[in-house]
Design a protein around this motif. Structure first.
Motif, short mmCIF file in Angstrom:
data_model
loop_
_atom_site.label_atom_id
_atom_site.label_comp_id
_atom_site.label_asym_id
_atom_site.label_seq_id
_atom_site.Cartn_x
_atom_site.Cartn_y
_atom_site.Cartn_z
N GLU A 702 0.82 -1.19 0.00
CA GLU A 702 0.00 0.00 0.00
C GLU A 702 0.87 1.26 0.00
O GLU A 702 1.77 1.41 0.81
CB GLU A 702 -0.91 0.00 1.23
N GLY A 703 0.58 2.14 -0.94
CA GLY A 703 1.25 3.43 -1.00
C GLY A 703 2.62 3.43 -1.64
O GLY A 703 3.25 4.50 -1.74
N THR A 704 3.08 2.28 -2.13
CA THR A 704 4.46 2.21 -2.64
C THR A 704 4.68 3.10 -3.86
O THR A 704 5.63 3.88 -3.92
CB THR A 704 4.83 0.75 -2.98
N SER A 705 3.82 2.97 -4.86
CA SER A 705 4.00 3.76 -6.09
C SER A 705 3.92 5.25 -5.79
O SER A 705 4.70 6.04 -6.34
CB SER A 705 2.96 3.36 -7.13
N ARG A 706 2.99 5.63 -4.93
CA ARG A 706 2.85 7.04 -4.58
C ARG A 706 4.10 7.54 -3.86
O ARG A 706 4.60 8.65 -4.13
CB ARG A 706 1.62 7.22 -3.69
N HIS A 707 4.64 6.71 -2.96
CA HIS A 707 5.82 7.12 -2.21
C HIS A 707 7.05 7.23 -3.11
O HIS A 707 7.85 8.16 -2.98
CB HIS A 707 6.10 6.12 -1.08
N LEU A 708 7.19 6.27 -4.03
CA LEU A 708 8.33 6.33 -4.95
C LEU A 708 8.26 7.60 -5.79
O LEU A 708 9.28 8.28 -6.00
CB LEU A 708 8.34 5.09 -5.85
N ALA A 709 7.08 7.94 -6.28
CA ALA A 709 6.92 9.16 -7.08
C ALA A 709 7.24 10.40 -6.25
O ALA A 709 7.90 11.34 -6.74
CB ALA A 709 5.51 9.23 -7.64
N ALA A 710 6.80 10.41 -5.01
CA ALA A 710 7.07 11.56 -4.15
C ALA A 710 8.57 11.70 -3.88
O ALA A 710 9.12 12.80 -3.88
CB ALA A 710 6.31 11.42 -2.83
N THR A 711 9.23 10.56 -3.66
CA THR A 711 10.67 10.57 -3.41
C THR A 711 11.43 11.06 -4.64
O THR A 711 12.35 11.89 -4.55
CB THR A 711 11.15 9.16 -3.03
N TYR A 712 11.04 10.54 -5.80
CA TYR A 712 11.65 10.93 -7.07
C TYR A 712 11.50 12.44 -7.29
O TYR A 712 12.48 13.16 -7.59
CB TYR A 712 10.99 10.15 -8.20
N THR A 713 10.28 12.94 -7.13
CA THR A 713 9.98 14.34 -7.42
C THR A 713 10.72 15.27 -6.46
O THR A 713 11.30 16.28 -6.87
CB THR A 713 8.47 14.58 -7.34
N LYS A 714 10.71 14.92 -5.19
CA LYS A 714 11.36 15.76 -4.18
C LYS A 714 12.87 15.85 -4.44
O LYS A 714 13.47 16.93 -4.40
CB LYS A 714 11.09 15.20 -2.79
N PHE A 715 13.49 14.71 -4.72
CA PHE A 715 14.93 14.69 -4.97
C PHE A 715 15.27 15.51 -6.21
O PHE A 715 16.24 16.28 -6.22
CB PHE A 715 15.42 13.25 -5.11
N LEU A 716 14.48 15.34 -7.27
CA LEU A 716 14.76 16.06 -8.51
C LEU A 716 14.64 17.57 -8.29
O LEU A 716 15.51 18.34 -8.71
CB LEU A 716 13.81 15.60 -9.61
N LYS A 717 13.57 18.00 -7.64
CA LYS A 717 13.36 19.43 -7.44
C LYS A 717 14.43 20.05 -6.55
O LYS A 717 14.85 21.20 -6.77
CB LYS A 717 11.98 19.68 -6.84
N GLU A 718 14.89 19.29 -5.55
CA GLU A 718 15.90 19.84 -4.63
C GLU A 718 17.28 19.92 -5.27
O GLU A 718 18.07 20.82 -4.95
CB GLU A 718 15.96 18.98 -3.37
N ASN A 719 17.58 18.97 -6.17
CA ASN A 719 18.93 18.90 -6.72
C ASN A 719 19.06 19.39 -8.15
O ASN A 719 20.18 19.64 -8.62
CB ASN A 719 19.44 17.46 -6.62
N CYS A 720 17.93 19.49 -8.84
CA CYS A 720 17.91 20.06 -10.19
C CYS A 720 16.68 20.96 -10.24
O CYS A 720 15.66 20.61 -10.81
CB CYS A 720 17.84 18.95 -11.24
N PRO A 721 16.76 22.14 -9.62
CA PRO A 721 15.58 22.99 -9.43
C PRO A 721 14.90 23.34 -10.75
O PRO A 721 15.57 23.64 -11.74
CB PRO A 721 16.16 24.23 -8.75
N PRO A 722 13.58 23.31 -10.75
CA PRO A 722 12.84 23.62 -11.99
C PRO A 722 12.76 25.11 -12.25
O PRO A 722 13.11 25.94 -11.40
CB PRO A 722 11.46 23.03 -11.69
N GLY A 723 12.28 25.45 -13.43
CA GLY A 723 12.00 26.84 -13.75
C GLY A 723 13.07 27.51 -14.59
O GLY A 723 14.22 27.07 -14.68
N ALA A 724 12.66 28.58 -15.22
CA ALA A 724 13.55 29.33 -16.11
C ALA A 724 14.45 30.26 -15.32
O ALA A 724 14.13 30.70 -14.22
CB ALA A 724 12.72 30.12 -17.11
N ARG A 725 15.59 30.54 -15.92
CA ARG A 725 16.51 31.53 -15.35
C ARG A 725 16.92 32.52 -16.43
O ARG A 725 16.96 32.20 -17.60
CB ARG A 725 17.76 30.84 -14.80
#
Length: 725
Positions: A702-725
């Motif tokens: 229960e909740g595995t796929s959701r948790h994996l997606a949350a982990t993936y998204t959080k790590f990506l945003k923190e280490n490769c921040p989104p948005g234009a510069r």
């Protein structure tokens, strides 16, 4: 096989949608149940088995109703997972209550519905629940053969008498089916065949007694941890001993085929009756998998004769879609696929080994669709001009110039299930910006007869705007790619880029079909958040670009494919709108391995990586897959060692998220643990997410796929921040 099979994102769009979903999810199943006349097909829906006119969806006939499918004493019909009719159409074999054997639910219970007697009877009484596999009617429909607990049985339908044809089956002595690695890497599951006259059964026997078990550790399901053994031959370990035999259907001694060569150091990936009841035809593949032999074996004596052989400097594909064995000329010849001239082409071969090239040109046959001998034509898929797409072609059975059948407006990926008479096909079309459309077309004119509707739900789905492109690397190699730009793209600004990679011979990432560019692990919209999302197809991928493109990767997994990706990325990064300080890469399984190698070998390019279920040390993986592409021990060991991510871990400079399931029976958790040790040794910091007892898909619980997606998204945003510069 190093791959991750995700559920296809398919919605209900026409009247045979359920059939298409079932076929996609159950690759080993019977597929479309066409009627003999080729104008209708059968399907299980709403607790019934029905017949549908392919030309007119309003014509629906109930063949097996709910009342007949309801066992005596029960109030509801049995669930029909798969079904098959006897040749006379009077009996239906129904597979239900299914359980997984590694990837697919091939175990289960079987029932026979007798339409004439209006009766329903369960097979295998006395056998364990959900233990029957691959049940098949005899040609005359009076008996059913099946496998249970590694033995083969024949059950008489009139008397319910059950006759064991083999009795030596154990955990490691496998009759009528296969071990883990044959199933995973050679797509071998159903391991027996009725003879055309119904008098005997040919079957595989594998002796896995010497195959060592990999012990997975379950630490959560009970207080004291316990181990789960998986018979798993790693690189350098011998495969199971394999042989093929023929046993009388009434019982008796097995006649073993006298196949030359060591039964351990050679594989037998394919076997069928040779269009008669006296001979078998088998394919033998040597341990290195670069020599293929086709043999005719006399069923009564076991005598074997090689009629055709082929060698390759790299490897020879032996999977079902890569070969043939459609018999023509009254059983005198058969159809075979080979890429010996540099392209995958269709040949006809006689029983004496005489061959004739039927397709000619600088293009690959992607897959065989139908050999229509009556009309003198072969249908196949190909895409000579664009390796990201798929179209239907036809060629005369006598050979000649191939002609495209798919109409010009259907630019993208087209798949077909052609009726036995060659006059109709269930057709699906999609591309990267078009939701799948399913219809029935007539052949060869490819005229739509019915279907083609797109549901309101499908029309409301927002698909990414995928742009396809090509780059030429510094090595002179042209690579296909796709890119999705941010929603409010401004070419004067700079955006982070995320590369999706696979990189190995088991799968493509750059295909013009629905689902391309959709990242199920990202929570939200990458485009709306300001990411560029992209993928490149390196050499070694199974793209229809010729033998040299596909097999350049031999001895070079972890080197050539990685350089292609990196050199291709360099070309993409020349675009002024890409922020070269924010470059991420991610992949799963073989893509996880590629992610690690890219992050370690080219840290000047890739700053962030998310590696999921990766083979970190190629010596850890199974022998059939890894030896096929990298060679044999001891002489080729340096290729495995030098090209593994483990060898480059000391070079980590960027941000790494390592993800693995501890219950992965495919790419074992020891891969992650060896990588952890290596990174620790070199004082390289990283993040780890281990999922207890999850398999290669990391989907259980229960909740595995959701948790994996949350982990993936959080790590990506923190280490490769989104948005234009």
């Amino acid at each position: 096989m190093l791959r991750i099979c995700t559920r296809r994102m398919v919605a209900v769009i026409c009247f045979f949608q359920l059939l298409l979903i079932t076929q996609a999810q159950a690759q080993f199943g019977p597929g479309t149940q066409w009627t003999k006349d080729g104008y209708s097909y059968m399907n299980a829906e709403n607790g019934e088995i029905v017949q549908l006119d392919a030309r007119d969806k309003t014509k629906r006939t109930v063949l097996v109703g709910k009342s007949l499918l309801t066992p005596q004493g029960q109030s509801a019909p049995i669930e029909v997972r798969r079904f098959a009719f006897s040749d006379d159409g009077q009996k239906v074999l129904i597979h239900t209550n299914t359980k997984k054997v590694w990837r697919y639910d091939t175990r289960g219970d079987y029932w026979v519905a007798d339409l004439k007697a209006n009766s329903l009877k369960q097979l295998g009484k006395g056998r364990p629940e959900s233990s029957l596999m691959f049940a098949k009617f005899s040609p005359d429909g009076t008996r059913v053969a099946y496998v249970s607990e590694h033995n083969i049985y024949v059950e008489d339908l009139a008397s319910s008498a059950i006759k064991p044809l083999t009795t030596d089956g154990t955990v490691s002595m496998i009759n009528g089916t296969f071990d883990w690695v044959y199933e995973e890497e050679l797509d071998c599951r159903d391991g027996f065949r009725w003879s055309p006259n119904g008098q005997s059964i040919a079957y595989w026997q594998l002796d896995a007694a010497k195959t060592k078990n990999y012990l997975m550790l379950n630490t959560t399901d009970q207080l004291y941890p316990f181990t789960i053994p998986v018979e798993y031959p790693v690189v350098g370990e011998d495969p199971s001993r394999c042989r093929v035999g023929v046993v009388p259907a009434q019982g008796g001694a097995t006649t073993w085929m006298k196949v030359p060569g060591d039964a351990v150091q050679n594989y037998i990936p394919r076997m069928e009756w040779a269009a008669n009841s006296t001979e078998l035809i088998i394919q033998q593949l040597n341990r290195r998998q670069n020599e293929s032999k086709l043999m005719l074996c006399t069923a009564s004596t076991g005598d074997a004769k090689t009629i055709y052989s082929e060698t390759d400097k790299a490897w020879i594909d032996a999977k079902a879609e890569a070969i043939g064995w459609d018999w023509i000329d009254g059983g005198k010849s058969f159809i075979w696929l080979s890429e010996k001239d540099g392209w995958r082409h269709i040949y006809s071969l006689t029983r004496s080994g005489q061959q004739k090239l039927l397709t000619k040109g600088d293009y690959d046959v992607i897959s065989m669709q139908l050999v229509d001998e009556k009309n003198g034509v072969i249908y196949f898929t190909a895409s000579p001009e664009n390796a990201t797409q798929t179209y239907l072609y036809k060629v005369a059975l006598k050979g000649g110039k191939a002609e495209r059948v798919t109409t010009k407006e259907l630019a993208g990926s087209n798949s077909y299930d052609i009726s036995p008479n060659g006059k109709l096909a269930l057709h699906t079309f999609s591309n990267a910006t078009t939701f799948p459309v399913a219809d029935v077309v007539s052949l060869p004119e490819h005229k739509r007869l019915s279907g083609g509707e797109v549901s309101a739900r499908a029309q409301s789905v927002k698909l990414p705007k995928v742009e396809f492109f090509q780059v030429k690397t510094a090595d002179g190699v042209t690579l296909d790619g796709w890119m999705i730009k941010p929603s409010n793209f401004d070419p004067t600004k700079k955006y982070p880029i995320v590369f999706y990679v696979y990189g190995e011979p088991a799968s493509q990432t750059v295909t013009d079909r629905f689902g391309t560019g959709l990242n199920r692990l990202y929570q939200g919209s990458m485009a709306d958040d300001g990411y560029i999302y992209a993928s490149l197809e390196n050499r070694g991928a199974p793209a229809p670009r010729g033998r040299e493109f596909r097999k350049a990767i031999y001895h070079n997994i972890g080197k050539l494919n990685i350089r292609d990706q990196a050199m291709g990325a360099k070309e993409v990064l020349k675009n002024s709108f890409v922020d070269t300080s924010r470059v991420a890469v991610w992949g799963w399984s073989g893509g996880g391995s590629s992610t690690l190698n890219l992050l370690f070998q080219y840290p000047q390019i890739y700053k962030t990586g998310i590696s999921i279920a990766a083979v970190d040390n190629q010596l850890n993986y199974d022998n059939i897959y890894q030896e096929r592409y990298m060679g044999l021990l001891p002489e080729d060991k340096h290729y495995f060692v030098e090209n593994s991510p483990l060898n480059y871990a000391k070079n980590l400079r960027g941000n790494l998220l390592l993800v693995h399931g501890t219950g992965d029976d495919n790419v074992h958790y020891n891969n992650a643990e060896q990588m952890i040790n290596e990174l620790v040794k070199h004082n390289k910091t990283f993040q780890l997410m281990a999922y207890p007892n999850r398999s290669h898909s990391i989907s259980e619980g229960e909740g595995t796929s959701r948790h994996l997606a949350a982990t993936y998204t959080k790590f990506l945003k923190e280490n490769c921040p989104p948005g234009a510069r």
